[in-house]
Design a protein around this motif. Structure first.
Motif, PDB file in Angstrom:
ATOM      1  N   UNK A 185      44.178  37.680  50.891  1.00 41.34           N
ATOM      2  CA  UNK A 185      44.569  37.429  49.504  1.00 41.34           C
ATOM      3  C   UNK A 185      43.750  36.304  48.890  1.00 41.34           C
ATOM      4  N   UNK A 186      43.496  35.255  49.672  1.00 40.71           N
ATOM      5  CA  UNK A 186      42.716  34.118  49.176  1.00 40.71           C
ATOM      6  C   UNK A 186      41.292  34.550  48.822  1.00 40.71           C
ATOM      7  N   UNK A 187      40.698  35.352  49.696  1.00 39.49           N
ATOM      8  CA  UNK A 187      39.326  35.812  49.453  1.00 39.49           C
ATOM      9  C   UNK A 187      39.272  36.789  48.270  1.00 39.49           C
ATOM     10  N   UNK A 188      40.236  37.701  48.221  1.00 35.77           N
ATOM     11  CA  UNK A 188      40.255  38.667  47.117  1.00 35.77           C
ATOM     12  C   UNK A 188      40.419  37.971  45.768  1.00 35.77           C
ATOM     13  N   UNK A 189      41.379  37.062  45.698  1.00 34.03           N
ATOM     14  CA  UNK A 189      41.607  36.346  44.448  1.00 34.03           C
ATOM     15  C   UNK A 189      40.386  35.524  44.053  1.00 34.03           C
ATOM     16  N   UNK A 190      39.764  34.899  45.062  1.00 36.79           N
ATOM     17  CA  UNK A 190      38.592  34.082  44.783  1.00 36.79           C
ATOM     18  C   UNK A 190      37.402  34.891  44.303  1.00 36.79           C
ATOM     19  N   UNK A 191      37.154  36.037  44.948  1.00 35.53           N
ATOM     20  CA  UNK A 191      36.004  36.858  44.583  1.00 35.53           C
ATOM     21  C   UNK A 191      36.193  37.540  43.233  1.00 35.53           C
ATOM     22  N   UNK A 192      37.393  38.072  42.991  1.00 36.25           N
ATOM     23  CA  UNK A 192      37.623  38.796  41.746  1.00 36.25           C
ATOM     24  C   UNK A 192      37.694  37.871  40.529  1.00 36.25           C
ATOM     25  N   UNK A 193      38.126  36.626  40.746  1.00 35.60           N
ATOM     26  CA  UNK A 193      38.223  35.694  39.614  1.00 35.60           C
ATOM     27  C   UNK A 193      37.053  34.723  39.554  1.00 35.60           C
ATOM     28  N   UNK A 194      36.029  34.959  40.393  1.00 33.96           N
ATOM     29  CA  UNK A 194      34.916  34.014  40.508  1.00 33.96           C
ATOM     30  C   UNK A 194      34.236  33.701  39.167  1.00 33.96           C
ATOM     31  N   UNK A 195      33.854  34.681  38.348  1.00 38.89           N
ATOM     32  CA  UNK A 195      33.187  34.333  37.078  1.00 38.89           C
ATOM     33  C   UNK A 195      34.049  33.429  36.205  1.00 38.89           C
TER      34      UNK A 195
END
Length: 512
Positions: A185-195
């Motif tokens: 979840x941490x990685x998904x949230x970080x990657x998808x909200x990165x911009x």
């Protein structure tokens, strides 16, 4: 990447996140309602909504607006005017004092009649938490800027340590261990909200530390002359002489904006040097010969869109024009900071996307804190777990309950001119947040408490919708425009927290 470098970056990412995580959550979550500052004010105050439904398309009459300010005894030589816009059908007059609350007046944009301001300050309460943490100026803003810098560093380190991002972009293992689920979840949230998080961190750092950055910018571009830098960007100040003359036709100046500021939406008008007069409405307005009127707005087609033009109040002479359109890349980037941070461009859906991305960033911060604790064998009884649950979860609960309380207060109509509504909102917000902060130190079962907080939050949003329906007869199926947008946002938020309450486990072991 060498193993030692990777380990250093991983450690930096973890420690920066854990040290600044709670503060970042406060700033990020409070930024969601701050995005909709004016929309929340419009939705909350039924008078605004009634006026909007009766609004006819009219040309803004600046001269009549100024005359109307005299009729309501708004007697100030220096003040600001915010014209009506697509959200609120009212004109705001504001004069700011150094040692007391500002003088604010509201006019109906259709008939120029004064009406009382909203007794609620909920939108300002949350916006001030986002910009200054309700701390003395400028220390709160500097702290927000430093938290943005910490977020930026953590993001940069995170980019370098997650080398398998293509695989992690879609990886979610819900049926494995609690630790793996948190990690995914941490990685998904970080990657998808990165911009978004990059934009948020960069612009938030500049806005928060602008008081420290401005002298540096002035040193680089204006040889250290901060006053010259300010004038170059915002225009000159009035030079009051004490000699008065008739005011130049203001509507003529407003029409001139179509030439001087084409494709620009005027958001603010500053008047400095207008003679305060107690005479009747037909008396000719007078102004100091050194007085100015300054128009500020945003270019409709540009990102670096801040534009200003300043005229002399008595002669109508254009004495300054500031624009970042067509300037160098550094100035355009600097001018784009505020529009990027507060979404002063694009359409409604872009704001909604920002809000969803901010919510994802909040989840990123929470999962990062919990994961850091879990990897070190700490459970919900650890003091940092209790603070994370109490401060972060408590802020969400307090926001939800304050929304509900504010709508109920409208129904009670507790002497709106006395300030009781505003003070009651503050009491609900701060007391409920304090109780939630203390709760984890009293209730030992952190997971059970988490479920209670999620349920309280969803109940708060549902009560808000019900109160709005019963008190103002504004049910979902009877509303439209921004009222409907806000109501749908509250409904979706309530459903989201109900879903999280359903999916979150009741207990996990430290090793799972």
């Amino acid at each position: 990447m060498q193993q030692k470098t990777h380990k250093t970056l991983y450690s930096s990412h973890s420690w920066i996140g854990i040290i600044s995580g709670i503060l970042l959550f406060i700033v990020t979550f409070s930024g969601i309602p701050a995005l909709f500052d004016h929309e929340i004010e419009y939705w909350q105050y039924p008078i605004f909504s009634e006026q909007q439904s009766k609004q006819q398309e009219k040309v803004f009459d600046l001269e009549r607006t100024i005359q109307a300010s005299k009729e309501i005894n708004f007697q100030h030589e220096k003040f600001f005017i915010q014209p009506a816009n697509d959200i609120n059908n009212h004109i705001i007059f504001a004069h700011f004092y150094e040692d007391k609350e500002p003088d604010l007046r509201y006019l109906n944009a259709s008939n120029y009649q004064e009406f009382p301001p909203s007794p609620s300050e909920l939108n300002h309460l949350l916006a001030h938490l986002h910009t200054d943490l309700h701390l003395p100026n400028p220390w709160g803003r500097y702290l927000v800027g430093l938290s943005g810098m910490a977020m930026l560093l953590a993001i940069i380190a995170g980019i370098f340590i997650h080398l398998k991002w293509r695989k992690e972009f879609v990886m979610l293992r819900p049926k494995r261990s609690w630790r793996l689920l948190l990690t995914d979840q941490h990685k998904l949230l970080g990657l998808w909200s990165l911009p978004f998080t990059l934009i948020l961190a960069f612009t938030g750092t500049i806005l928060g530390l602008l008081g420290l950055i401005s002298p540096i910018l002035a040193l680089a571009a204006f040889n250290g002359d901060v006053e010259k830098a300010t004038v170059a960007v915002l225009g000159p100040r009035a030079e009051i002489t004490g000699e008065y003359a008739p005011v130049y036709p203001l509507n003529t100046l407003f029409d001139q904006l179509e030439i001087d500021l084409p494709n620009t939406s005027v958001e603010l008008i500053q008047v400095d040097g207008l003679q305060a007069s107690a005479s009747d409405q037909h008396t000719e307005l007078m102004a100091d010969v050194g007085g100015i009127i300054k128009f500020s707005g945003y270019h409709k087609d540009k990102l670096s869109n801040l534009e200003t033009v300043t005229y002399n109040l008595t002669s109508g002479e254009k004495i300054h024009q500031g624009s970042f359109v067509g300037k160098g890349p550094f100035q355009r980037i600097f001018a784009a900071v505020t529009p990027l941070h507060y979404v002063l461009f694009g359409n409604t859906w872009l704001k909604v996307f920002y809000a969803l991305s901010a919510l994802a960033a909040c989840g990123l911060i929470l999962t990062g804190n919990i994961l850091w604790l879990h990897r070190r064998g700490h459970g919900m009884e650890h003091w940092l777990s209790k603070l994370t649950l109490g401060i972060c979860g408590g802020l969400v609960v307090a926001t939800s309950l304050t929304f509900a309380g504010s709508q109920i207060l409208y129904g009670l109509n507790l002497a709106p001119d006395s300030g009781l509504h505003h003070h009651a909102e503050e009491w609900v917000f701060w007391s409920s947040w304090l109780l939630m902060i203390l709760a984890p130190f009293v209730i030992k079962d952190g997971f059970k408490l988490s479920h209670y907080l999620l349920r309280l939050t969803s109940i708060g949003f549902i009560v808000t919708l019900l109160a709005d329906g019963f008190i103002n007869n504004r049910w979902l199926w009877l509303t439209e425009g921004w009222i409907l947008t806000i109501q749908l946002s509250l409904l979706v938020s309530a459903l989201l927290f109900i879903y999280l309450d359903w999916k979150m486990p009741n207990q996990v072991s430290k090793k799972s």
